[in-house]
Design a protein around this motif. Structure first.
Motif, PDB file in Angstrom:
ATOM      1  N   THR A  14      32.852  -4.633 -49.987  1.00  0.00           N
ATOM      2  CA  THR A  14      31.851  -5.306 -50.814  1.00  0.00           C
ATOM      3  C   THR A  14      30.486  -5.343 -50.154  1.00  0.00           C
ATOM      4  N   ASN A  15      30.449  -4.989 -48.828  1.00  0.00           N
ATOM      5  CA  ASN A  15      29.203  -5.000 -48.059  1.00  0.00           C
ATOM      6  C   ASN A  15      28.560  -6.386 -47.997  1.00  0.00           C
ATOM      7  N   LYS A  16      29.403  -7.420 -48.109  1.00  0.00           N
ATOM      8  CA  LYS A  16      28.925  -8.781 -47.975  1.00  0.00           C
ATOM      9  C   LYS A  16      29.588  -9.418 -46.775  1.00  0.00           C
ATOM     10  N   PRO A  17      28.848 -10.199 -45.985  1.00  0.00           N
ATOM     11  CA  PRO A  17      29.467 -10.862 -44.835  1.00  0.00           C
ATOM     12  C   PRO A  17      30.563 -11.806 -45.289  1.00  0.00           C
ATOM     13  N   PRO A  18      31.729 -11.775 -44.663  1.00  0.00           N
ATOM     14  CA  PRO A  18      32.801 -12.701 -45.028  1.00  0.00           C
ATOM     15  C   PRO A  18      32.446 -14.120 -44.632  1.00  0.00           C
ATOM     16  N   PRO A  19      33.115 -15.101 -45.200  1.00  0.00           N
ATOM     17  CA  PRO A  19      32.824 -16.486 -44.832  1.00  0.00           C
ATOM     18  C   PRO A  19      33.124 -16.719 -43.367  1.00  0.00           C
ATOM     19  N   PRO A  20      32.397 -17.642 -42.711  1.00  0.00           N
ATOM     20  CA  PRO A  20      32.626 -17.906 -41.301  1.00  0.00           C
ATOM     21  C   PRO A  20      34.011 -18.481 -41.061  1.00  0.00           C
ATOM     22  N   PRO A  21      34.576 -18.280 -39.862  1.00  0.00           N
ATOM     23  CA  PRO A  21      35.891 -18.824 -39.551  1.00  0.00           C
ATOM     24  C   PRO A  21      35.845 -20.341 -39.526  1.00  0.00           C
ATOM     25  N   PRO A  22      37.027 -20.991 -39.574  1.00  0.00           N
ATOM     26  CA  PRO A  22      37.075 -22.449 -39.628  1.00  0.00           C
ATOM     27  C   PRO A  22      36.394 -23.137 -38.456  1.00  0.00           C
ATOM     28  N   ALA A  23      36.378 -22.500 -37.295  1.00  0.00           N
ATOM     29  CA  ALA A  23      35.783 -23.145 -36.129  1.00  0.00           C
ATOM     30  C   ALA A  23      34.294 -23.405 -36.355  1.00  0.00           C
ATOM     31  N   THR A  24      33.748 -24.416 -35.739  1.00  0.00           N
ATOM     32  CA  THR A  24      32.342 -24.747 -35.913  1.00  0.00           C
ATOM     33  C   THR A  24      31.452 -23.750 -35.203  1.00  0.00           C
ATOM     34  N   THR A  25      31.963 -23.113 -34.181  1.00  0.00           N
ATOM     35  CA  THR A  25      31.207 -22.108 -33.453  1.00  0.00           C
ATOM     36  C   THR A  25      31.913 -20.782 -33.556  1.00  0.00           C
ATOM     37  N   PRO A  26      31.229 -19.709 -34.015  1.00  0.00           N
ATOM     38  CA  PRO A  26      31.894 -18.415 -34.158  1.00  0.00           C
ATOM     39  C   PRO A  26      32.316 -17.867 -32.816  1.00  0.00           C
ATOM     40  N   MET A  59      32.001   4.396 -46.175  1.00  0.00           N
ATOM     41  CA  MET A  59      31.813   4.536 -44.731  1.00  0.00           C
ATOM     42  C   MET A  59      32.225   3.248 -44.015  1.00  0.00           C
ATOM     43  N   GLU A  60      31.718   2.098 -44.527  1.00  0.00           N
ATOM     44  CA  GLU A  60      32.064   0.818 -43.902  1.00  0.00           C
ATOM     45  C   GLU A  60      33.551   0.525 -44.045  1.00  0.00           C
ATOM     46  N   LYS A  61      34.070   0.777 -45.246  1.00  0.00           N
ATOM     47  CA  LYS A  61      35.496   0.552 -45.478  1.00  0.00           C
ATOM     48  C   LYS A  61      36.320   1.446 -44.561  1.00  0.00           C
ATOM     49  N   SER A  62      35.880   2.699 -44.380  1.00  0.00           N
ATOM     50  CA  SER A  62      36.617   3.646 -43.562  1.00  0.00           C
ATOM     51  C   SER A  62      36.728   3.166 -42.118  1.00  0.00           C
ATOM     52  N   LYS A  63      35.646   2.582 -41.582  1.00  0.00           N
ATOM     53  CA  LYS A  63      35.669   2.085 -40.202  1.00  0.00           C
ATOM     54  C   LYS A  63      36.680   0.960 -40.034  1.00  0.00           C
ATOM     55  N   TRP A  64      36.702   0.041 -40.973  1.00  0.00           N
ATOM     56  CA  TRP A  64      37.615  -1.100 -40.851  1.00  0.00           C
ATOM     57  C   TRP A  64      39.051  -0.701 -41.165  1.00  0.00           C
ATOM     58  N   LEU A  65      39.220   0.290 -42.028  1.00  0.00           N
ATOM     59  CA  LEU A  65      40.563   0.803 -42.272  1.00  0.00           C
ATOM     60  C   LEU A  65      41.117   1.460 -41.010  1.00  0.00           C
ATOM     61  N   LEU A  70      44.505  -6.394 -43.381  1.00  0.00           N
ATOM     62  CA  LEU A  70      44.149  -5.464 -44.448  1.00  0.00           C
ATOM     63  C   LEU A  70      43.129  -6.068 -45.410  1.00  0.00           C
ATOM     64  N   GLN A  71      43.112  -7.393 -45.516  1.00  0.00           N
ATOM     65  CA  GLN A  71      42.150  -8.039 -46.403  1.00  0.00           C
ATOM     66  C   GLN A  71      40.724  -7.805 -45.931  1.00  0.00           C
ATOM     67  N   ILE A  72      40.542  -7.563 -44.637  1.00  0.00           N
ATOM     68  CA  ILE A  72      39.201  -7.322 -44.096  1.00  0.00           C
ATOM     69  C   ILE A  72      38.650  -6.000 -44.614  1.00  0.00           C
ATOM     70  N   VAL A  73      39.519  -5.017 -44.853  1.00  0.00           N
ATOM     71  CA  VAL A  73      39.085  -3.739 -45.416  1.00  0.00           C
ATOM     72  C   VAL A  73      38.488  -3.967 -46.807  1.00  0.00           C
ATOM     73  N   VAL A  74      39.144  -4.813 -47.592  1.00  0.00           N
ATOM     74  CA  VAL A  74      38.651  -5.116 -48.939  1.00  0.00           C
ATOM     75  C   VAL A  74      37.312  -5.852 -48.859  1.00  0.00           C
ATOM     76  N   THR A  75      37.210  -6.808 -47.940  1.00  0.00           N
ATOM     77  CA  THR A  75      35.965  -7.565 -47.778  1.00  0.00           C
ATOM     78  C   THR A  75      34.823  -6.649 -47.341  1.00  0.00           C
ATOM     79  N   ALA A  76      35.111  -5.730 -46.408  1.00  0.00           N
ATOM     80  CA  ALA A  76      34.087  -4.822 -45.911  1.00  0.00           C
ATOM     81  C   ALA A  76      33.548  -3.915 -47.004  1.00  0.00           C
TER      82      ALA A  76
END
Length: 503
Positions: free
Chosen positions: A261-273, A1-7, A253-259
């Motif tokens: 796993t149902n784990k939050p991806p690492p934060p972006p490089p910026a100090t503030t999201p 379900m989660e993967k489907s949304k991001w796909l 497309l890499q976000i679909v793979v990350t989603a």
């Protein structure tokens, strides 16, 4: 379900990247003019139908509402994309046959119909993608719509990069490319585009990553466009730069793979999201159909605000060549400004959605307030153009603020009138774009320019000074109207904010 949304999200992005053919008219307008024996006035008439077709999406909205009415997951949206893809191919293909002489030259009214339907085709995929963005991300509608609409704004620059790599100097072949490429991509991906409002726990970090990728694409295109206007690129450089561009576009497309796993991806490089707000369940709103919405004052306030903002912005870009020529800008400078306009248009589309989301989640500010802010910015941009003739700064400000309307307006429509019929409602409000453009292009810029030119060409800042002072006044009206809408909806957004905080 989660993967489907991001796909579905990634599929929407890729479809949007191929759907902005209407903004590439300048590439093949010369060959269309010469092959059909048009004068400049006739060519301008044909281009007007392009603008009307690209901004009249009521039919696509109705079809979208029908296929999703009894289908919550929205698989029927494939039909919406299919209709747009078929319409795009048939009309551009017939146009290509006419340009190449395979068929007899059609009457100018028939060519106007071709142009209208070719541009109108993009409203089908765009409507489906915006509806999916709002339904899949109810808490971040501004950001998701901003990303979706933003890639449509970038698509013109993307298509031109592909053209310069494969068919540079062959505008006739480019028309055939417009018949095939924007047709094949939606047909290939349309089955993936559906509404799936699943768990929203990980929406924030994933949307942060997509936001960074989209901004990277805009920055990359900006650099390439500037360099192309300074240096002459050999073919291998075009191939290299376009390959890198396509790789960046594929990277979400890499976000679909990350989603998955149902784990939050690492934060972006910026100090503030990019997005810093609590997660919460969507706020229930009244579900109105088009007729019910049109019987409200809020509908007409939003419509009038869009007439002021969208109409004046479209009138500016449609006349940018004539304005530049009257101010003695070179052809290269004018082309650079047109290309850079598309980049700032994207940044405005993304920024309007992101900033309005941020302030709604953190302070409870209603989105109509940001229409007031951006129209105030447009007023400043128009006064700069009218008083100094500085198109670089003026069009940068106007392009950014114009683009922001395209993420703010659909999101506000879904929040005030509900998501069930939002496809029809926001596309009806979008008709303000060609209506406002006609009034301000023909009745203001056209009439004033003709009086100044007195049958010939006009050179100097006086040619468009009065027109842009009027544009500034029009946007002041837009500021007032949108602020009234903000005051009228203040209670609704306050309740939405409280529910977000409680979530």
């Amino acid at each position: 379900m989660e993967k489907s949304k991001w796909l579905a999200t990634v599929a929407c992005i890729w479809i949007q990247c191929s759907s902005g053919a209407s903004s590439t008219f300048g590439i093949y307008s010369t060959v269309l003019k010469s092959s059909q024996g048009y004068d400049q006035s006739t060519l301008d008439t044909v281009s007007v139908f392009k603008d009307i077709g690209a901004n009249i999406g009521v039919l696509s909205g109705l079809l979208c509402d029908i296929v999703t009415d009894h289908n919550h997951r929205g698989f029927g949206l494939s039909l919406v994309s299919l209709v747009g893809a078929v319409q795009c191919f048939v009309r551009y293909f017939l146009m290509w046959l006419s340009i190449t002489g395979v068929i007899n030259r059609p009457h100018v009214l028939v060519m106007c119909l071709f142009m209208f339907l070719a541009a109108h085709a993009q409203t089908f995929s765009n409507t489906a993608n915006v509806v999916v963005a709002v339904r899949n991300f109810p808490n971040y509608g501004g950001t998701s719509v901003g990303i979706t609409r933003g890639f449509l704004g970038l698509s013109g620059a993307i298509l031109i990069q592909i053209y310069q790599t494969l068919f540079d100097g062959k505008p006739t072949t480019f028309v055939l490319m417009l018949a095939i490429f924007p047709t094949v991509v939606p047909l290939t991906l349309m089955s993936l585009v559906h509404a799936n409002p699943s768990n929203t726990t990980n929406d924030k970090p994933h949307l942060n990553r997509i936001s960074l990728i989209s901004l990277s694409i805009a920055a990359y295109l900006m650099i390439i466009i500037i360099l192309q206007n300074i240096f002459t690129f050999p073919s291998w450089v075009h191939i290299l730069t376009t390959t890198i561009l396509l790789l960046i576009i594929i990277s979400p497309l890499q976000i679909v793979v990350t989603a998955q796993t149902n784990k939050p991806p690492p934060p972006p490089p910026a100090t503030t999201p990019l997005i810093t707000s609590p997660e919460a369940a969507p706020v229930a709103s009244v579900e109105m159909n088009l007729i019910q919405a049109m019987c409200t004052i809020n509908f007409w306030l939003l419509f009038l605000a869009m007439v002021c903002a969208l109409g004046s912005g479209l009138a500016t870009i449609n006349n940018i060549t004539q304005i530049g020529e009257s101010l003695d800008y070179s052809t290269v400078e004018i082309q650079a400004m047109i290309s850079v306009w598309s980049i700032w248009n994207f940044i405005g589309r993304f920024g309007g959605g992101y900033v309005s989301d941020y302030y709604l989640h953190k302070y409870g500010w209603g989105r109509p307030l940001f229409i007031s802010f951006t129209q105030l910015g447009m007023t400043i941009g128009y006064l700069i153009i009218g008083s100094s003739g500085n198109l670089y700064i003026g069009t940068l400000i106007v392009g950014f603020c114009y683009g922001s309307q395209w993420s703010l307006m659909p999101t506000i429509s879904s929040e005030i009138f509900g998501v069930k019929h939002m496809g029809t409602i926001f596309n009806t409000i979008a008709t303000a774009n060609p209506i406002g453009s006609y009034i301000l292009s023909v009745q203001v810029i056209g009439n004033i320019y003709d009086k100044q030119a007195r049958g010939g060409s006009c050179h100097g800042i006086h040619c468009f000074m009065l027109s842009y002072f009027i544009f500034g006044g029009v946007c002041v009206v837009g500021v007032v109207v949108s602020f009234v809408l903000f005051l009228r909806t203040k209670g609704f957004y306050a309740k939405k904010w409280l529910k977000l905080l409680k979530g």
